[in-house]
Scaffold this motif. Sequence first.
Motif, PDB file in Angstrom:
ATOM      1  N   ARG A   1       0.469  -0.730  -0.003  1.00 21.12           N
ATOM      2  CA  ARG A   1       0.184   0.014  -0.074  1.00 21.12           C
ATOM      3  C   ARG A   1       0.760   1.559  -0.136  1.00 21.12           C
ATOM      4  NH1 ARG A   1      -4.367  -1.497   5.162  1.00 21.12           N
ATOM      5  NH2 ARG A   1      -4.112  -3.373   4.748  1.00 21.12           N
TER       6      ARG A   1
ATOM      7  N   ARG B   1       0.142   8.766   5.672  1.00 21.33           N
ATOM      8  CA  ARG B   1       1.392   7.961   5.321  1.00 21.33           C
ATOM      9  C   ARG B   1       2.971   8.376   5.031  1.00 21.33           C
ATOM     10  NH1 ARG B   1       0.874   4.867   0.411  1.00 21.33           N
ATOM     11  NH2 ARG B   1      -1.412   5.895  -0.182  1.00 21.33           N
ATOM     12  N   ALA B   2       2.678   8.631   6.578  1.00 20.35           N
ATOM     13  CA  ALA B   2       3.787   9.068   7.634  1.00 20.35           C
ATOM     14  C   ALA B   2       5.067   9.694   6.767  1.00 20.35           C
ATOM     15  CB  ALA B   2       4.795   7.260   7.839  1.00 20.35           C
TER      16      ALA B   2
ATOM     17  N   GLY C   1       5.531   6.564   3.258  1.00 18.69           N
ATOM     18  CA  GLY C   1       6.226   5.122   3.844  1.00 18.69           C
ATOM     19  C   GLY C   1       4.791   4.060   5.043  1.00 18.69           C
ATOM     20  N   ILE C   2       5.850   3.531   6.063  1.00 16.14           N
ATOM     21  CA  ILE C   2       4.249   2.946   6.634  1.00 16.14           C
ATOM     22  C   ILE C   2       4.461   3.685   8.036  1.00 16.14           C
ATOM     23  CG2 ILE C   2       4.083   0.761   7.440  1.00 16.14           C
ATOM     24  CD1 ILE C   2       5.605   0.164   5.256  1.00 16.14           C
ATOM     25  N   GLY C   3       3.609   4.255   8.637  1.00 16.07           N
ATOM     26  CA  GLY C   3       3.669   5.174  10.186  1.00 16.07           C
ATOM     27  C   GLY C   3       3.915   3.884  10.893  1.00 16.07           C
TER      28      GLY C   3
ATOM     29  N   ASN D   1      -0.511   6.498  13.866  1.00 10.31           N
ATOM     30  CA  ASN D   1      -1.386   6.469  12.982  1.00 10.31           C
ATOM     31  C   ASN D   1      -2.582   6.514  14.103  1.00 10.31           C
ATOM     32  OD1 ASN D   1       0.075   5.737  10.830  1.00 10.31           O
ATOM     33  ND2 ASN D   1      -0.021   3.743  10.981  1.00 10.31           N
TER      34      ASN D   1
ATOM     35  N   THR E   1      -3.223   9.618  14.841  1.00 15.25           N
ATOM     36  CA  THR E   1      -4.204  10.472  13.940  1.00 15.25           C
ATOM     37  C   THR E   1      -5.021  10.144  13.003  1.00 15.25           C
ATOM     38  OG1 THR E   1      -2.038  10.150  12.763  1.00 15.25           O
ATOM     39  CG2 THR E   1      -4.187  11.065  10.728  1.00 15.25           C
ATOM     40  N   ILE E   2      -5.778   9.032  13.488  1.00 17.75           N
ATOM     41  CA  ILE E   2      -7.290   8.405  12.880  1.00 17.75           C
ATOM     42  C   ILE E   2      -8.349   8.890  14.866  1.00 17.75           C
ATOM     43  CG2 ILE E   2      -8.422   6.510  12.989  1.00 17.75           C
ATOM     44  CD1 ILE E   2      -6.349   4.765  11.717  1.00 17.75           C
TER      45      ILE E   2
ATOM     46  N   LEU F   1     -11.083   4.367   0.370  1.00 16.66           N
ATOM     47  CA  LEU F   1      -9.549   4.975   1.050  1.00 16.66           C
ATOM     48  C   LEU F   1      -9.114   5.078   2.269  1.00 16.66           C
ATOM     49  CD1 LEU F   1     -10.288   8.459  -1.043  1.00 16.66           C
ATOM     50  CD2 LEU F   1      -8.144   7.071  -1.519  1.00 16.66           C
ATOM     51  N   LEU F   2      -9.684   5.091   3.490  1.00 17.34           N
ATOM     52  CA  LEU F   2      -9.101   5.171   4.654  1.00 17.34           C
ATOM     53  C   LEU F   2      -7.823   3.324   4.864  1.00 17.34           C
ATOM     54  CD1 LEU F   2      -8.280   5.908   7.763  1.00 17.34           C
ATOM     55  CD2 LEU F   2     -10.404   4.722   7.801  1.00 17.34           C
ATOM     56  N   ILE F   3      -8.882   2.474   4.061  1.00 17.58           N
ATOM     57  CA  ILE F   3      -7.966   0.839   4.418  1.00 17.58           C
ATOM     58  C   ILE F   3      -7.357   0.808   4.058  1.00 17.58           C
ATOM     59  CG2 ILE F   3      -9.860   0.153   6.747  1.00 17.58           C
ATOM     60  CD1 ILE F   3     -10.766  -1.481   4.545  1.00 17.58           C
ATOM     61  N   THR F   4      -6.824   1.502   2.159  1.00 11.84           N
ATOM     62  CA  THR F   4      -6.162   1.202   1.366  1.00 11.84           C
ATOM     63  C   THR F   4      -4.540   2.267   2.156  1.00 11.84           C
ATOM     64  OG1 THR F   4      -7.138   2.678  -0.085  1.00 11.84           O
ATOM     65  CG2 THR F   4      -7.430  -0.175  -0.686  1.00 11.84           C
ATOM     66  N   LEU F   5      -4.804   2.842   2.531  1.00 12.26           N
ATOM     67  CA  LEU F   5      -3.664   3.698   3.294  1.00 12.26           C
ATOM     68  C   LEU F   5      -2.460   2.511   4.436  1.00 12.26           C
ATOM     69  CD1 LEU F   5      -5.302   7.487   4.744  1.00 12.26           C
ATOM     70  CD2 LEU F   5      -3.503   6.704   2.621  1.00 12.26           C
ATOM     71  N   PRO F   6      -1.054   3.111   4.271  1.00 11.29           N
ATOM     72  CA  PRO F   6      -0.922   1.781   4.627  1.00 11.29           C
ATOM     73  C   PRO F   6      -1.145   2.359   6.439  1.00 11.29           C
ATOM     74  CG  PRO F   6       0.807   3.616   4.342  1.00 11.29           C
ATOM     75  CD  PRO F   6      -0.922   4.051   3.574  1.00 11.29           C
ATOM     76  N   VAL F   7      -1.975   1.421   7.017  1.00 10.68           N
ATOM     77  CA  VAL F   7      -2.613   1.830   8.335  1.00 10.68           C
ATOM     78  C   VAL F   7      -2.665  -0.059   8.353  1.00 10.68           C
ATOM     79  CG1 VAL F   7      -3.119   3.822   8.567  1.00 10.68           C
ATOM     80  CG2 VAL F   7      -4.412   2.423   7.829  1.00 10.68           C
ATOM     81  N   ARG F   8      -2.922  -0.561   9.790  1.00 11.01           N
ATOM     82  CA  ARG F   8      -3.005  -1.872   9.845  1.00 11.01           C
ATOM     83  C   ARG F   8      -4.386  -1.637  10.843  1.00 11.01           C
ATOM     84  NH1 ARG F   8      -0.068  -4.435  14.224  1.00 11.01           N
ATOM     85  NH2 ARG F   8      -0.948  -2.572  15.247  1.00 11.01           N
ATOM     86  N   ASP F   9      -5.471  -2.879  10.086  1.00  6.00           N
ATOM     87  CA  ASP F   9      -6.728  -3.070  10.242  1.00  6.00           C
ATOM     88  C   ASP F   9      -7.027  -2.673  12.075  1.00  6.00           C
ATOM     89  OD1 ASP F   9      -7.084  -3.224   8.237  1.00  6.00           O
ATOM     90  OD2 ASP F   9      -8.350  -5.360   8.136  1.00  6.00           O
TER      91      ASP F   9
END
Lengths: 368, 258
Positions: free
Chosen positions: A78, A107-108, B16-18, B23, B26-27, B104-112
């Motif tokens: 992703r 997106r960090a 990248g991956i936060g 995360n 932020t959420i 859109l939210l869960i196709t960002l690099p965040v874990r469920d």
Amino acid sequence: MATDVMIEARDLTKRYGTYAAIDKLNFSIRRGEVVGFLGPNGAGKSTTMRVLTCFIAPSSGTATVGGNDVFEKPLAARSVVGYLPQRAPLYQEMGVIEYLQFVAKLRAISASEHKARIKKVVDICGLGDALTKDSIGELSKGFQQRVGLAQALLHDPPILILDEPTSDLDPIEKAEFIEYIKAIGRDRTVMLSTHNLAEVEQSCPRVLIVSKGKLAADGAPEDLANRSGKARYVFEIDADSQKSPSHARESSKLHVSIDELMESVRGIDKDLKVMSHASDPGSIAVQVLGDSARDYRRDLFNLAVQKQWTLLELRKDVVQLEEVFRELTVGDAKAGDRIAAAGLKKPEASKSAKDKDEDEDDESEDKE
Amino acid sequence: MAEKATAGSSGALVGGIGAPIANVLTIAGREFRAYFNGPMGYIVVTMFTLFVGILFFFLFGTLVLRKTTLQPMFQSMSALLPLLCAALSMRSFSEERQRGTIELLITLPVRDADVVVGKFFGSLGVLLVTLLATVTYPIAMSRMGDLDSGPVIGGYIGILLGGGAYIAIGMAFSSYMRDQLSSFIVTVLFLYVLWFVDKTLIFLPQGVSSVFEYLCSDFHFKSIARGVIDTRNLVYFATVITAGLMIAARSLSSRRWS
């Protein structure tokens, strides 16, 4: 580097119960390619894109994005993709900048870069005017789509997956968008889905066509059009042809029905595909699709002479991509209607799509 | 880091991956602001404060008792909490699914899991603001006479923990329902059953009744509101919160709606 595979699908399958939305799809897309992903609604375009962006998991098969398996390394996959889902579903109550900041954080992107990145995508996507509005919900659909595109570009991803990115844009915006895609496609991998074939011919050097969850064609738009091996003719006659005096003592009218015309044309060669075609008032026309190895113009002219029809038009066309598309997706319910709704270059061609759908000759095998 | 390296090598990638905690925050922040960007947050805070006041003064009879105790206020809060928490949690997933924003939210690099926990804290933040609005009552009461602060603090902790548990339950329901209203109704019914269980104990045999008593949320509120925070109560709330969030995360991961 130029041959790096950025997106790859191997036997990719997604089933919902017994229904396979996509069925053993195989394709790979390299760095720097701009690929149009075509197919009627329900053909599996969105499902494929959702698997590639890790929104849904495949039932079987594998997919890698930027070298990351979507199943094993979903977060890495992703992070290299910018994704715009269909109809750009954004948080309506958020402001444009607020939303882009939210995405930047997830997106960090380092805080020091937020401002510069956001400014860049706002410029690229022409969002300047949108910033005066309090929330995304107050923007027109076209502008919302631009915001969606802006969030997809925010982290400068090497891969862009765009699901019907132009569906809510007006013609001028569409043209701008296509230019933009061409520009960014130089050093990026872009996969975009659409029903609009004209758009694909302009912006995508390569096209993947899916039909009923399967890959129906893969190639350059021109090659696909040539590969069909078909030529198209338009044959138009006066519906009330004047009988010549040598055959009748007094001048009388001969009325020709469209059915009669189609029947007669089919009589030339049973392999011909004959469809009704838009015509001027008082005339009738058919569109004829035949093997490009033989020129049917002579036959059609002779038919008119023999039947004493007044010939108004007879022309041979190069087969358009839309023709190939329709051929390949025959049987997908009402595909032609949807293509017509999406806005074709030739409205008359779409009119006949329905007839063709009913015609169950599936010729897709000779296109493979 | 290995994942990040792959990402970096494939192009001029900025992001990248936060980190999971970043995360979650932020959420949670977005979720919290979403209530107050629209009328929802203000309506919820005002209604709750108002109804707690009405119940407190008229139904539970503080004016009649003429004692400076906040016990009736916490009883009112406990009775209204299911409605508040169902309203706070109904939108968590149902609304996102209805509008498609979840994609859109869960196709960002965040874990469920980060999404679920972030949403939980966002709603909990709104609950906290709502409870702060009711602090006007203890302040008013303290002017009428001596108020023992222990039970007040205990009461608020109890309500906050209970509210957290209710929100987690509501999120679990919301994650399975596309429609906000159905999510609200089912959550309210479930929470009132949970709240009401200890009022039926006299009809039940001894062994069963202690089990039901432990399951009942109001039993734990009352216990904490006495000013004594027992491990038993904490375990109860922690278990319910964990279970609710795990169910929601599982539902989210299954992507059953897509």
